[in-house]
Design a protein around this motif. Sequence first.
Motif, mmCIF file in Angstrom:
data_model
loop_
_atom_site.group_PDB
_atom_site.id
_atom_site.type_symbol
_atom_site.label_atom_id
_atom_site.label_comp_id
_atom_site.label_asym_id
_atom_site.label_seq_id
_atom_site.Cartn_x
_atom_site.Cartn_y
_atom_site.Cartn_z
ATOM 1 N N GLN A 45 6.287 -11.976 -23.063
ATOM 2 C CA GLN A 45 6.625 -10.985 -22.200
ATOM 3 C C GLN A 45 6.792 -9.540 -22.867
ATOM 4 O O GLN A 45 7.420 -9.493 -23.878
ATOM 5 N N VAL A 46 6.866 -8.578 -21.901
ATOM 6 C CA VAL A 46 7.334 -7.198 -22.465
ATOM 7 C C VAL A 46 8.281 -6.962 -21.501
ATOM 8 O O VAL A 46 7.894 -6.854 -20.155
ATOM 9 N N ALA A 47 9.505 -6.337 -21.671
ATOM 10 C CA ALA A 47 10.450 -5.896 -20.997
ATOM 11 C C ALA A 47 10.795 -4.717 -21.410
ATOM 12 O O ALA A 47 10.994 -4.189 -22.518
ATOM 13 N N ILE A 48 10.989 -3.818 -20.215
ATOM 14 C CA ILE A 48 11.404 -2.391 -20.533
ATOM 15 C C ILE A 48 12.627 -2.092 -20.969
ATOM 16 O O ILE A 48 13.610 -2.948 -20.531
ATOM 17 N N THR A 49 13.000 -1.306 -21.985
ATOM 18 C CA THR A 49 14.405 -1.291 -22.215
ATOM 19 C C THR A 49 15.349 -0.090 -21.417
ATOM 20 O O THR A 49 14.726 0.340 -20.537
ATOM 21 N N LYS A 50 16.523 -0.100 -21.684
ATOM 22 C CA LYS A 50 17.365 0.878 -20.902
ATOM 23 C C LYS A 50 16.684 2.337 -21.033
ATOM 24 O O LYS A 50 16.885 3.068 -20.253
ATOM 25 N N ALA A 51 16.643 2.687 -22.492
ATOM 26 C CA ALA A 51 16.056 3.799 -22.774
ATOM 27 C C ALA A 51 14.741 4.413 -21.913
ATOM 28 O O ALA A 51 14.332 5.147 -21.493
ATOM 29 N N GLY A 52 13.762 2.964 -22.093
ATOM 30 C CA GLY A 52 12.389 3.159 -21.466
ATOM 31 C C GLY A 52 12.701 3.523 -19.940
ATOM 32 O O GLY A 52 12.089 4.293 -19.352
ATOM 33 N N THR A 53 13.602 2.810 -19.106
ATOM 34 C CA THR A 53 14.066 2.991 -17.829
ATOM 35 C C THR A 53 14.370 4.378 -17.666
ATOM 36 O O THR A 53 13.935 5.076 -16.401
ATOM 37 N N LEU A 54 15.321 4.759 -18.334
ATOM 38 C CA LEU A 54 15.812 6.279 -18.150
ATOM 39 C C LEU A 54 14.617 7.379 -18.144
ATOM 40 O O LEU A 54 14.501 8.332 -17.676
ATOM 41 N N LEU A 55 13.726 6.950 -19.271
ATOM 42 C CA LEU A 55 12.707 7.939 -19.505
ATOM 43 C C LEU A 55 11.342 7.829 -18.353
ATOM 44 O O LEU A 55 10.640 8.603 -18.523
ATOM 45 N N LEU A 56 11.443 6.675 -17.846
ATOM 46 C CA LEU A 56 10.083 6.320 -17.019
ATOM 47 C C LEU A 56 9.895 7.363 -15.906
ATOM 48 O O LEU A 56 9.009 7.933 -15.830
ATOM 49 N N GLU A 57 11.165 8.017 -14.870
ATOM 50 C CA GLU A 57 11.034 8.744 -14.089
ATOM 51 C C GLU A 57 10.504 10.236 -14.662
ATOM 52 O O GLU A 57 9.907 10.940 -13.922
ATOM 53 N N GLU A 58 10.989 10.425 -15.838
ATOM 54 C CA GLU A 58 10.533 11.777 -16.507
ATOM 55 C C GLU A 58 9.040 11.625 -16.707
ATOM 56 O O GLU A 58 8.344 12.551 -16.697
ATOM 57 N N ALA A 59 8.641 10.576 -17.343
ATOM 58 C CA ALA A 59 7.319 10.244 -17.506
ATOM 59 C C ALA A 59 6.320 10.550 -16.084
ATOM 60 O O ALA A 59 5.242 11.175 -16.110
ATOM 61 N N ARG A 60 6.812 9.987 -15.204
ATOM 62 C CA ARG A 60 6.180 9.793 -13.976
ATOM 63 C C ARG A 60 6.065 11.375 -13.414
ATOM 64 O O ARG A 60 5.339 11.959 -12.992
ATOM 65 N N ALA A 61 7.283 12.328 -13.570
ATOM 66 C CA ALA A 61 7.294 13.683 -13.296
ATOM 67 C C ALA A 61 6.369 14.285 -14.002
ATOM 68 O O ALA A 61 5.552 15.435 -13.770
ATOM 69 N N LEU A 62 6.147 14.276 -15.343
ATOM 70 C CA LEU A 62 5.428 14.703 -16.391
ATOM 71 C C LEU A 62 4.072 14.633 -15.901
ATOM 72 O O LEU A 62 3.176 15.519 -15.790
ATOM 73 N N LEU A 63 3.358 13.407 -15.793
ATOM 74 C CA LEU A 63 2.270 13.002 -14.965
ATOM 75 C C LEU A 63 1.901 13.759 -13.686
ATOM 76 O O LEU A 63 0.602 14.138 -13.625
ATOM 77 N N ALA A 64 2.787 13.952 -12.791
ATOM 78 C CA ALA A 64 2.608 14.494 -11.685
ATOM 79 C C ALA A 64 2.207 16.135 -11.809
ATOM 80 O O ALA A 64 1.395 16.587 -11.288
ATOM 81 N N ARG A 65 3.003 16.683 -12.791
ATOM 82 C CA ARG A 65 3.023 18.252 -12.936
ATOM 83 C C ARG A 65 1.635 18.264 -13.869
ATOM 84 O O ARG A 65 0.808 19.222 -13.567
ATOM 85 N N SER A 66 1.229 17.492 -14.716
ATOM 86 C CA SER A 66 -0.095 17.396 -15.198
ATOM 87 C C SER A 66 -1.127 17.423 -14.298
ATOM 88 O O SER A 66 -2.214 18.332 -14.572
ATOM 89 N N GLU A 67 -1.250 16.555 -13.286
ATOM 90 C CA GLU A 67 -2.331 16.402 -12.203
ATOM 91 C C GLU A 67 -2.372 17.833 -11.474
ATOM 92 O O GLU A 67 -3.448 18.396 -11.098
ATOM 93 N N THR A 68 -0.895 18.505 -11.223
ATOM 94 C CA THR A 68 -1.114 19.583 -10.368
ATOM 95 C C THR A 68 -1.660 20.783 -11.281
ATOM 96 O O THR A 68 -2.326 21.610 -10.530
ATOM 97 N N LEU A 69 -1.392 20.754 -12.436
ATOM 98 C CA LEU A 69 -1.947 21.769 -13.359
ATOM 99 C C LEU A 69 -3.494 21.777 -13.468
ATOM 100 O O LEU A 69 -4.102 22.669 -13.241
ATOM 101 N N ARG A 70 -3.975 20.567 -13.506
ATOM 102 C CA ARG A 70 -5.353 20.268 -13.468
ATOM 103 C C ARG A 70 -6.052 20.627 -12.246
ATOM 104 O O ARG A 70 -7.290 21.238 -12.181
ATOM 105 N N ALA A 71 -5.319 20.355 -10.940
ATOM 106 C CA ALA A 71 -5.910 20.653 -9.627
ATOM 107 C C ALA A 71 -6.113 22.236 -9.545
ATOM 108 O O ALA A 71 -6.780 22.710 -8.974
#
Length: 312
Positions: A45-71
Amino acid sequence: MAVAEESHFGRAAARLDMAQPPLSQRIQRLERELGVRLFDRTSRQVAITKAGTLLLEEARALLARSETLRATARRIRNGESGLLRAALPPDLAGETVAALLTGFAGRRGGVELELHELSTAQQLARFAARELDVGLIHHPCDVAGLELGPVLRRELGVLLPRDAAPARLAEVPLASLSDHDLILFPRAGAPAVYDDVLTTCARNGYTPPAVRHGQGTSFVRGLVLSTKAVAFSPRDARPADTPEPDTGLVWRPLVGAPLVWRHSAAWPRGTGDAAVGAFADAATGALRTTTTASADAPTRPLRLRPAAEFWL
């Protein structure tokens, strides 16, 4: 984000439509760049670390802003959003300006319009400096490097004191104005148009004793009254045979309609996106609906010349 949500490299790779080894390599490279471990990996299996969990929301926000920029980029490319730098000549009536703005908003409401009041000469200078996207110009002028919308014409009549002898005529010959000075816009605003007006006047027997300069409507009318001069204005500025209320001025058409204003939208060649086209269409529509402007040229590309020889 895909690996975190799937908890499996194989399923994440399938979701991203890529092979698993390159995905694993990208995750490793990302961990090196960030300096943290994002996932704990075992053979099962693959388990996300605590650091990965903390950074996941930042990653989602970055991707959302990226889509907004492209649109946003797509809307700008399609002329649906962004900034359009446009200009109108100072002699345009308020009713026409309002109709143009309403028409443009209806066509491209998502575009921010930066509107300037500029003479034809000023617009040409800004086109050359790439500081203007589209404008409404007077012809004749140097249109090299520009694309033009439909050229519209507005016949000019003469505004003169009610007690002047030519005011008693239904149509005024230019030659009958010989004793009157002429109020004309400053030459620097549109040199070729200025010269063309005086050339046409001379060809029709009118050489003004003096040429005075004015541009604002109230200022010009005041000069016409106080100096016993005349000024040219379009038919739509004052219906024929209707005196100016309480001003002592009348407007009369000219015999043979020798003088006209010619307008068209203009923009640098190769830059005519959807927003520019919407402004050009709105300007043409506003002139047609709020003035007596009518089509003046064939649809094929033509070059304007001064001195009443407008088409080649």
